[in-house]
Design an enzyme around this catalytic site. Structure first.
Site, PDB file in Angstrom:
ATOM      1  N   GLY A 251      90.646  59.698 -28.984  1.00 18.88           N
ATOM      2  CA  GLY A 251      89.587  59.118 -29.801  1.00 18.88           C
ATOM      3  C   GLY A 251      88.235  59.059 -29.096  1.00 18.88           C
ATOM      4  CG  HIS A 252      85.238  56.913 -31.146  1.00 24.24           C
ATOM      5  ND1 HIS A 252      86.267  56.778 -32.053  1.00 24.24           N
ATOM      6  CD2 HIS A 252      84.677  55.704 -31.050  1.00 24.24           C
ATOM      7  CE1 HIS A 252      86.303  55.538 -32.476  1.00 24.24           C
ATOM      8  NE2 HIS A 252      85.358  54.851 -31.888  1.00 24.24           N
ATOM      9  CG  ASN A 253      82.934  55.668 -27.407  1.00 26.12           C
ATOM     10  OD1 ASN A 253      82.075  56.543 -27.377  1.00 26.12           O
ATOM     11  ND2 ASN A 253      82.895  54.668 -28.256  1.00 26.12           N
TER      12      ASN A 253
END
Lengths: 364, 364, 364
Positions: A251-253
């Site tokens: 996922g993001h980050n």
């Protein structure tokens, strides 16, 4: 030993002695035996050489055919076999060399941009790159030296790729993706799609900022069908030397550390981070914002719901230490028995109580 | 503030005052400070601005560098920091604007059909569409206005796409797929493959009818690597405003409601339906023919084996209400202790019984 | 009944009598009724025909519209409905024929290699193949007769494809992949990526030999987004007639038997093997080197950690027999109740013990 015969219709061959010389091994048996191919024990046929690398490994081969090979490579002489053998100090490495010898020869691809590739005029390519037909490279993309980019790969605007990278067919890099050196990406993998971030407004899910990118450090390998989302404002990062198997979702980050091994179908929600040498087995899931310490190992299908310190093995969903989980699992299989014991105890105690009462009444 | 400098090799910059003016914020500190970029706290470096949006959020930054930013955007003045700050009423929105300012400028794509795109003569395109190189559009396809279709996308025969849709690279729409308006689909997603329906006949699995299609309503967003199978005779449908994360699988005939959120790696078997505002967390699985009511929320890795009414949270595999599952999970961690207690009780009772017997015998 | 009218803008129609004649059925009601389309009960509208195939199936249709169809196909006359019906001996097959009649007519693709396809000069194609635009076919590839290869498919060097195969868009076959006859592969599927095999050397993960390939036998169907890795030295093999659903992952060296059904999101680690007629439900995971016997059935989300004999149903993670798992699951839901019983027993026994002691003291 014919170096040039391995085209369609003409199979390669070599004598056992020639193969032994090629890998620096020693023949036991008839060195003039002609060998026509190499295959693992489970599918080898007569005329081919196989590998027997396990100490004391059975020489029975598969159930239908028995030991079908005409010869084998091994680490130490097997006196329990009548078949010719090649003794090699590194039998797996030696066998790999022999397998490669018998594979069809593939001419190297022509360096340069194939007709049918679409490379924007503003893109910069280093020396020695192979850009195959059907590749699309966007504006201001920078690619280092000796990269091999295969058909159907799309590299969007402002992406940067280091030296000696290999992108297999149909990989997609969204804008501003950065790859280090020696990065290898298998087919269908997607880097930089939007993170799954929404806020609700008047009953609608409104997409939050999707301004970051994906950064892949040196020597990372990504399997087929992997998806790694861009960061919200900054980067989602995969650390040096980390290897990621097919169909993994990150996922993001997320900030994945160095030399991690993430097995197939692992799912890591947004903003997680891992230390170095973390291992996640198949189908493991991580909740968002989790941190796993250096050397943490999480067993297959586990679900990680809280930060876990490194240097330990974790199992289960929710994941706890292997020690705790093994105890729980051991008891779980005895649950029906436990329930019966409990019922039995309740009945016994009820009987005892009523007897006591009866005894008490008699005594009274 | 140089609007045109953001090309390769020339980084953008702005003073803190200019950035504050841009987002309608207020500077605390030196407004003439020059800023060269924007990044989140976990990767910001000196010379850049960052975001401190959490109330009472630590200003320590990451472990190695401490607070490395030269300034930050925040919602309320932080008196515990010596760094210049911009106070903004919506700090996230403000910071997003600032991040965008520093991103490399990307020229808009040329409207029209790129050379190297293959659009069948019978296809109809609305005004303002961008069809990039390497796109394939089949017979009788209809596409609305202002759609952006990126390299490697394949739109098969008789599909219909509304206005303002974005299809990222390497998306595949099978024949007769229908997209509403403002649909966004990330790379590698496949709509309309055959459902997994077979009947056995003389030891063979024979494929059943695969005559339906996929219908995606307005404002739906689909992540990367999503697969949604066509209906058997009719449509598999995704309702207005629903957002679907990467690597989600939705089986044939499913009817997904409006404004659902389906997180990564969710798997929904055939003929399921969901109400509105349903949320499925990562790696959730649904058996076929399940219905989830409006507002049902299912926790990560849960397995839904029966219809569940809406307005509640469900956990576990098989999934039950959060309340029940939390109680079960709490006890599960105490299973080894329970087993010991049970053994202890059995021994105690056995002792008691033998003492009673002994006492009985003595009494007799 | 107009055979040629089904182009964009002109809908097809037929009378109920014409439809009945087409499928060899019998009309009950007005045979001259004009029908303008066919759809399943959950989305049929007035003017269309639907299917009522379940014995005693409700004729209510969906909640909002009730029974909206103008007629229906069924297996035995429904006296509880006023609507015209067609009685057919195989109502599903008959309805499929009717649905197909109303679908937009698609002209067959032109045999041959489309402009915009890139086929290497050394590749050999059988008669009757359709190679669409945007296809890439590598060196020395051999393709049989009547194959249909759709846009964005990449077939790498030395692959061999049998007769009558269908490759949907954006499929990737790595070098030396072999497909039998009548193999169907959905979009985004990747065959032959490297196995996830590494050995550690001086803190680095070094990729082991990746010299094998993928072999797909006759009549196999692979869903969308499937990944099957190549063998280490030999083949990863999928047996005749096996059907594999979307997003399934099969590791290197696996030997999947004949006529298996592998449902969506199943993950099989390296070197596993299955017998014939094995069924794995959605999201099942197999540890590496597992063998499942003929006819083994594994329930959704189960995790198989050891070899399992055939002919039985298995559930849970770790997977055990259905019988054992059902008992465990039944007790699991009663865990909170069991814990209360146990506490109660402990208190009772403590009381009894103290009373005994008290009684003993009194008696003394």
């Amino acid at each position: 030993m014919d170096q040039h015969s391995n085209t369609i219709g003409i199979a390669r061959e070599a004598t056992l002695g020639e193969l032994a010389a090629m890998i620096g091994g020693q023949v036991i048996g008839d060195a003039s035996l002609r060998i026509f191919g190499a295959a693992p024990l489970y599918e080898v046929v007569s005329g081919q050489i196989t590998l027997v690398d396990g100490v004391g490994q059975s020489l029975e081969g598969n159930a239908e055919t028995g030991f079908a090979a005409s010869a084998f490579v091994t680490g130490a002489a097997r006196t329990d076999s009548p078949h010719p053998q090649i003794i090699a100090s590194d039998p797996r490495g030696a066998f790999a060399q022999i397998v490669e010898y018998f594979l069809p020869a593939v001419a190297p691809h022509s360096v340069g941009i194939a007709s049918g590739a679409h490379v924007h005029a503003s893109a910069q390519l280093g020396e020695g790159c192979v850009i195959e037909s059907g590749v699309n490279i966007g504006r201001c993309v920078q690619i280092g030296q000796r990269c091999h980019i295969m058909p159907g790969v799309v590299v969007m605007d402002h992406s940067r790729i280091g030296d000696d990278c290999v992108l297999f067919p149909n990989v997609t890099l969204y804008e501003r993706t950065q790859l280090g050196n020696r990065v290898l990406i298998h087919s269908g993998t997607v880097l930089g799609a939007y993170g799954f971030g929404y806020r609700q407004h008047q009953g609608q899910h409104i997409r939050t900022a999707q301004l970051g990118n994906v950064v892949i450090e040196d020597d990372v390998e990504l399997g087929a069908g992997v998806t790694i989302d861009r960061g919200t404002y900054g980067s989602t990062r995969i650390g040096t030397g980390t290897k990621i198997d097919n169909q993994v979702m990150i996922g993001h980050n997320c900030q994945i550390g160095q030399h991690n091994l993430l097995c197939s179908q692992v799912g890591i929600a947004g903003s997680c981070s891992t230390g170095n040498y973390v291992v996640l087995a198949g189908q493991v899931g991580l909740k968002d914002h989790i941190h796993l310490g250096d050397g943490a190992i999480v067993g297959a299908q586990a679900g990680v719901m809280e930060d876990l310190p490194g240097g330990q093995v974790y199992l289960g969903s929710p994941a706890t230490t292997q020690r705790e989980q093994m105890q729980i699992m051991a008891v779980q299989r005895r649950l029906p028995e436990m329930r019966r014991s409990l019922k039995h105890l309740e009945r016994s105690l009820a009987n005892t109580a009523s007897k006591d009462t009866a005894a008490g009444e008699r005594a009274a």
